[in-house]
Design a protein around this motif. Structure first.
Motif, PDB file in Angstrom:
ATOM      1  N   LYS A 124      -5.531 -11.864  -0.558  1.00 47.71           N
ATOM      2  CA  LYS A 124      -6.573 -11.905   0.365  1.00 47.71           C
ATOM      3  C   LYS A 124      -6.721 -10.989   1.605  1.00 47.71           C
ATOM      4  CE  LYS A 124      -9.265 -15.365   2.912  1.00 47.71           C
ATOM      5  NZ  LYS A 124      -9.470 -16.809   3.301  1.00 47.71           N
ATOM      6  N   MET A 125      -5.369 -10.898   2.135  1.00 45.57           N
ATOM      7  CA  MET A 125      -5.467 -10.079   3.164  1.00 45.57           C
ATOM      8  C   MET A 125      -5.510  -8.382   2.974  1.00 45.57           C
ATOM      9  SD  MET A 125      -5.221  -9.680   6.450  1.00 45.57           S
ATOM     10  CE  MET A 125      -4.658 -11.115   7.156  1.00 45.57           C
ATOM     11  N   TYR A 126      -5.061  -8.251   1.640  1.00 44.19           N
ATOM     12  CA  TYR A 126      -4.845  -6.944   1.271  1.00 44.19           C
ATOM     13  C   TYR A 126      -6.681  -6.381   1.102  1.00 44.19           C
ATOM     14  CZ  TYR A 126      -3.316  -2.757  -1.482  1.00 44.19           C
ATOM     15  OH  TYR A 126      -3.022  -1.526  -1.864  1.00 44.19           O
ATOM     16  N   LYS A 127      -7.401  -7.213   0.416  1.00 45.10           N
ATOM     17  CA  LYS A 127      -8.697  -6.818   0.632  1.00 45.10           C
ATOM     18  C   LYS A 127      -9.380  -6.778   1.763  1.00 45.10           C
ATOM     19  CE  LYS A 127     -12.749  -7.072  -1.903  1.00 45.10           C
ATOM     20  NZ  LYS A 127     -12.978  -6.139  -2.853  1.00 45.10           N
ATOM     21  N   LYS A 140      -3.353  -3.066 -11.625  1.00 45.92           N
ATOM     22  CA  LYS A 140      -3.467  -2.535 -12.819  1.00 45.92           C
ATOM     23  C   LYS A 140      -3.693  -1.008 -12.602  1.00 45.92           C
ATOM     24  CE  LYS A 140      -6.072  -6.559 -14.355  1.00 45.92           C
ATOM     25  NZ  LYS A 140      -7.222  -6.872 -14.689  1.00 45.92           N
ATOM     26  N   SER A 141      -4.193  -0.439 -11.790  1.00 51.45           N
ATOM     27  CA  SER A 141      -4.358   1.017 -11.916  1.00 51.45           C
ATOM     28  C   SER A 141      -3.453   1.621 -11.521  1.00 51.45           C
ATOM     29  CB  SER A 141      -5.677   1.449 -10.943  1.00 51.45           C
ATOM     30  OG  SER A 141      -5.213   1.343  -9.605  1.00 51.45           O
ATOM     31  N   ARG A 193       0.866  -1.097   0.061  1.00 51.55           N
ATOM     32  CA  ARG A 193       0.067   0.031  -0.018  1.00 51.55           C
ATOM     33  C   ARG A 193       0.955   1.364   0.098  1.00 51.55           C
ATOM     34  NH1 ARG A 193      -4.204   2.179   4.555  1.00 51.55           N
ATOM     35  NH2 ARG A 193      -5.418   3.387   2.816  1.00 51.55           N
ATOM     36  N   ALA A 194       1.897   1.381   0.751  1.00 51.38           N
ATOM     37  CA  ALA A 194       2.668   2.450   0.879  1.00 51.38           C
ATOM     38  C   ALA A 194       3.705   2.387  -0.546  1.00 51.38           C
ATOM     39  CB  ALA A 194       3.922   2.275   2.053  1.00 51.38           C
ATOM     40  N   ASP A 251      -9.357  -4.742  -4.179  1.00 51.68           N
ATOM     41  CA  ASP A 251      -8.676  -5.877  -4.728  1.00 51.68           C
ATOM     42  C   ASP A 251      -7.140  -5.538  -5.373  1.00 51.68           C
ATOM     43  OD1 ASP A 251      -9.233  -8.275  -6.288  1.00 51.68           O
ATOM     44  OD2 ASP A 251      -8.401  -7.449  -7.610  1.00 51.68           O
ATOM     45  N   LEU A 252      -6.374  -6.320  -4.750  1.00 50.68           N
ATOM     46  CA  LEU A 252      -4.978  -6.108  -5.077  1.00 50.68           C
ATOM     47  C   LEU A 252      -4.568  -6.160  -6.500  1.00 50.68           C
ATOM     48  CD1 LEU A 252      -1.970  -5.748  -4.079  1.00 50.68           C
ATOM     49  CD2 LEU A 252      -1.837  -8.252  -4.056  1.00 50.68           C
TER      50      LEU A 252
END
Length: 104
Positions: A60-63, A75-76, A30-31, A69-70
């Motif tokens: 899964k944990m990221y969500k 992608k973005s 995320r950082a 959604d990771l």
């Protein structure tokens, strides 16, 4: 010697990382997306040094942690061939193979 070094590098994604901490990895990913652009080196370090099972656990944990959604987030935030590699690393083997078939 060169061959042995390459084999050791490939094994990193086949065997689970010993120091695996799924929440820490999610926070570092995320950082890596915060601010302008993305910290590609951080993404490479994390995703290329985790086994497929660990990467699926990260997704899964990221969500769970961030409500995103990771794969969609990768992608973005990335582009080009780098995006293709990172998205492939974030997908399960069946999803990866399905993408290859669909895109061929």
């Amino acid at each position: 010697a060169v061959y042995q070094r390459r084999v050791r590098e490939m094994v990193k994604t086949l065997l689970p990382a010993e120091d695996f901490d799924v929440e820490a990895d999610c926070n570092r990913i995320r950082a890596a997306f915060s601010g302008v652009g993305s910290d590609e080196q951080q993404l490479i370090f994390i995703l290329c040094n985790r086994s497929i099972d660990q990467r699926m656990e990260i997704a899964k944990m990221y969500k769970t942690m961030f409500g995103k959604d990771l794969v969609k987030h990768v992608k973005s935030e990335t582009s080009g061939n780098f995006k293709e590699v990172m998205v492939s690393l974030c997908n399960s083997t069946p999803n990866f193979l399905a993408r290859i078939c669909r895109n061929s």
